[in-house]
Design a protein around this motif. Sequence first.
Motif, PDB file in Angstrom:
ATOM      1  N   GLY A  71       0.732  -1.369   0.139  1.00 17.46           N
ATOM      2  CA  GLY A  71       0.157   0.139  -0.024  1.00 17.46           C
ATOM      3  C   GLY A  71       0.736   0.982   0.046  1.00 17.46           C
ATOM      4  N   ARG A  72       1.930   1.253   0.875  1.00 18.48           N
ATOM      5  CA  ARG A  72       2.904   2.474   0.705  1.00 18.48           C
ATOM      6  C   ARG A  72       3.552   2.815  -0.413  1.00 18.48           C
ATOM      7  NH1 ARG A  72       7.993   2.465   1.575  1.00 18.48           N
ATOM      8  NH2 ARG A  72       7.953   0.416   2.487  1.00 18.48           N
ATOM      9  N   VAL A  76       3.147   6.197  -2.969  1.00 15.13           N
ATOM     10  CA  VAL A  76       4.149   6.767  -3.690  1.00 15.13           C
ATOM     11  C   VAL A  76       4.362   6.950  -4.976  1.00 15.13           C
ATOM     12  CG1 VAL A  76       6.692   7.142  -3.551  1.00 15.13           C
ATOM     13  CG2 VAL A  76       5.413   6.483  -1.477  1.00 15.13           C
ATOM     14  N   ILE A  77       3.931   5.927  -5.697  1.00 14.48           N
ATOM     15  CA  ILE A  77       3.945   5.811  -7.234  1.00 14.48           C
ATOM     16  C   ILE A  77       2.700   6.725  -7.726  1.00 14.48           C
ATOM     17  CG2 ILE A  77       3.392   4.108  -9.120  1.00 14.48           C
ATOM     18  CD1 ILE A  77       4.894   1.949  -7.402  1.00 14.48           C
ATOM     19  N   GLN A  78       1.694   6.732  -6.821  1.00 16.13           N
ATOM     20  CA  GLN A  78       0.605   7.668  -7.408  1.00 16.13           C
ATOM     21  C   GLN A  78       0.881   8.866  -7.126  1.00 16.13           C
ATOM     22  OE1 GLN A  78      -2.494   5.751  -8.485  1.00 16.13           O
ATOM     23  NE2 GLN A  78      -2.421   7.906  -9.470  1.00 16.13           N
ATOM     24  N   PRO A 136       1.188   8.077   7.099  1.00 22.27           N
ATOM     25  CA  PRO A 136       2.212   6.872   7.226  1.00 22.27           C
ATOM     26  C   PRO A 136       2.857   6.529   5.716  1.00 22.27           C
ATOM     27  CG  PRO A 136       0.092   5.819   7.786  1.00 22.27           C
ATOM     28  CD  PRO A 136       0.106   7.157   7.697  1.00 22.27           C
ATOM     29  N   ASN A 137       1.912   6.650   4.807  1.00 22.54           N
ATOM     30  CA  ASN A 137       2.157   6.365   3.445  1.00 22.54           C
ATOM     31  C   ASN A 137       3.377   7.063   2.771  1.00 22.54           C
ATOM     32  OD1 ASN A 137       0.434   4.105   2.569  1.00 22.54           O
ATOM     33  ND2 ASN A 137      -1.371   5.697   2.999  1.00 22.54           N
ATOM     34  N   ALA A 274      -4.464   9.253   2.072  1.00 24.88           N
ATOM     35  CA  ALA A 274      -4.074   9.953   3.224  1.00 24.88           C
ATOM     36  C   ALA A 274      -5.174   9.692   4.226  1.00 24.88           C
ATOM     37  CB  ALA A 274      -4.160  11.405   3.107  1.00 24.88           C
ATOM     38  N   LYS A 275      -6.303   9.059   3.629  1.00 16.84           N
ATOM     39  CA  LYS A 275      -7.694   8.912   4.622  1.00 16.84           C
ATOM     40  C   LYS A 275      -7.732   7.345   5.211  1.00 16.84           C
ATOM     41  CE  LYS A 275     -11.514  10.754   3.660  1.00 16.84           C
ATOM     42  NZ  LYS A 275     -11.605  11.727   4.493  1.00 16.84           N
ATOM     43  N   VAL A 276      -6.867   6.478   4.529  1.00 19.00           N
ATOM     44  CA  VAL A 276      -6.974   5.076   4.950  1.00 19.00           C
ATOM     45  C   VAL A 276      -5.839   4.534   5.353  1.00 19.00           C
ATOM     46  CG1 VAL A 276      -9.298   4.812   3.404  1.00 19.00           C
ATOM     47  CG2 VAL A 276      -6.807   4.260   2.580  1.00 19.00           C
ATOM     48  N   THR A 277      -5.852   3.374   5.793  1.00 17.24           N
ATOM     49  CA  THR A 277      -4.479   2.557   6.409  1.00 17.24           C
ATOM     50  C   THR A 277      -3.821   2.289   4.921  1.00 17.24           C
ATOM     51  OG1 THR A 277      -5.476   0.438   6.348  1.00 17.24           O
ATOM     52  CG2 THR A 277      -5.541   1.835   8.383  1.00 17.24           C
ATOM     53  N   GLU A 278      -2.450   1.794   5.198  1.00 14.72           N
ATOM     54  CA  GLU A 278      -1.780   1.237   3.992  1.00 14.72           C
ATOM     55  C   GLU A 278      -2.161   0.087   3.346  1.00 14.72           C
ATOM     56  OE1 GLU A 278      -0.433   1.889   7.071  1.00 14.72           O
ATOM     57  OE2 GLU A 278       1.695   2.270   6.916  1.00 14.72           O
ATOM     58  N   ALA A 279      -2.823  -1.072   4.179  1.00 10.87           N
ATOM     59  CA  ALA A 279      -3.070  -2.163   3.866  1.00 10.87           C
ATOM     60  C   ALA A 279      -4.664  -1.785   2.968  1.00 10.87           C
ATOM     61  CB  ALA A 279      -3.787  -3.123   4.787  1.00 10.87           C
TER      62      ALA A 279
END
Length: 461
Positions: A71-72, A76-78, A136-137, A274-279
């Motif tokens: 997810g992280r 970053v790619i996005q 955290p991303n 930015a609003k959800v967790t990495e998973a």
Amino acid sequence: MTDPEVLGTGPRDVSGSPGERVSRLERVRGELGNPLFRNAYALMLNGGLTGLLGLGFWIAARHFHSHDDFGRNAAVIQAIMYIGGLTTLSYVLMRFLPQAGRSSGRLIVATYLFGAVLAALAGVFFLASLAWWDSPNFDHLTRPGNAVLFLVFIVAWNIFTQQDSSLTGLRHAPWVPVKNTVYGLVKFGFLAVLAWTFAPSDGILLATMLPVLLLVVPVDVVVFRRLLPEHVALTRRLHRTPTPREIGRYLQGDFVGTVASHSAINFIPLLVAAKVTEATNGYFAMAWIFGLMLDLLALNMAMSLTVEGSFDTENLARTCRDALRRTLMLLVPVSLLMALVAPYVLGLPFLFGPGFLHHAGPVLTLLALSTLPKALIELYVGVLRVRSRTRLVALIQVVRFAGVLVGVAVWVSDANLEAVGWSVLAVQSAVALTVLPALRRIIRPAPAVPAPARGGEEGER
């Protein structure tokens, strides 16, 4: 008596005779001989191949990396794709290259420089605003080495993206799938190597961006050494150097519209990240990517319409009718299949697992359905670009982006991820209904001009 078979009025064998096979071959050749369809199909082929390679890449990445790393890296790619593509002047190239003649090379270089410099500045601004994102991303981008590499990737992606527009504007869109297929294959090699060596946690990001650095120069060698001289020779009689004032006037609306359109594709997933967790973001990123694969079918036909409409403005209505017919013929069955089947296929254990079906399956279904109204909007926007009505283009794109942005900002959370799909479907449908009457007027055939009466002449006889 004349044989009716000779005149073609007698019974015909429809069982697959050699004559029928020749006729089918001629129809295919005729279809591909039309630059509108040839370039559009090449771009669609690019989207299909890129999508298949992307599917394989992300499946492999998912098995090499943990949910959080997956997810992280996707976030970053996005961010790189959003910022790197934000300042591209793609539609300037597609609008003016078909007519630019010997000025085409200067136009390409100017757009590359303009886009790359602004992309770097936008990247610096993003890095300076990381505290505002508080996600955290993106935390690891605060390290200087990661930040510098992030900026290098942004500039490279900007030029790499504009190369597709250069190839399309030069009417050599078949090179686009060649370029991106090579890119997709090279990514696999990097992913396998990096996953087991010195960059296991950032392997997805590096495998995505390092091939860009390797390919950007060879592609420009092909553009400037081979395709550009050919284009200049073919369009020598059509040479019309666009003036800075003309390009500036076009950009007044087009740049705003392009930024809004690009943001609707690439900023929305950043906001979700930015609003959800990495998973959760890993599942969403896959649904968003597959939704974009469908959007590209409509967008690529609209791009081809812009190029061919600019090349032959007198037949714009017929060109638009042909583009609309082919788009719907391809998009309707593919969109319905994606909406009904793809979430369950991607949720299989050996692909992305049941978590995808639970978290992102409804999102993918809604995104697939939203592609149909979006196709109408994209074709209408393509006609507006040919007519240089870029302020209206900007208005449409800003409304679409703002509507989805509000929906995502207000309702999206880990527990309500499908709000993204509902927001996109509602906004696209509303805008499509608004522009539909104007699109119908554009594609309406011109009334036939009656032949001059000859009664007086016959009376004199």
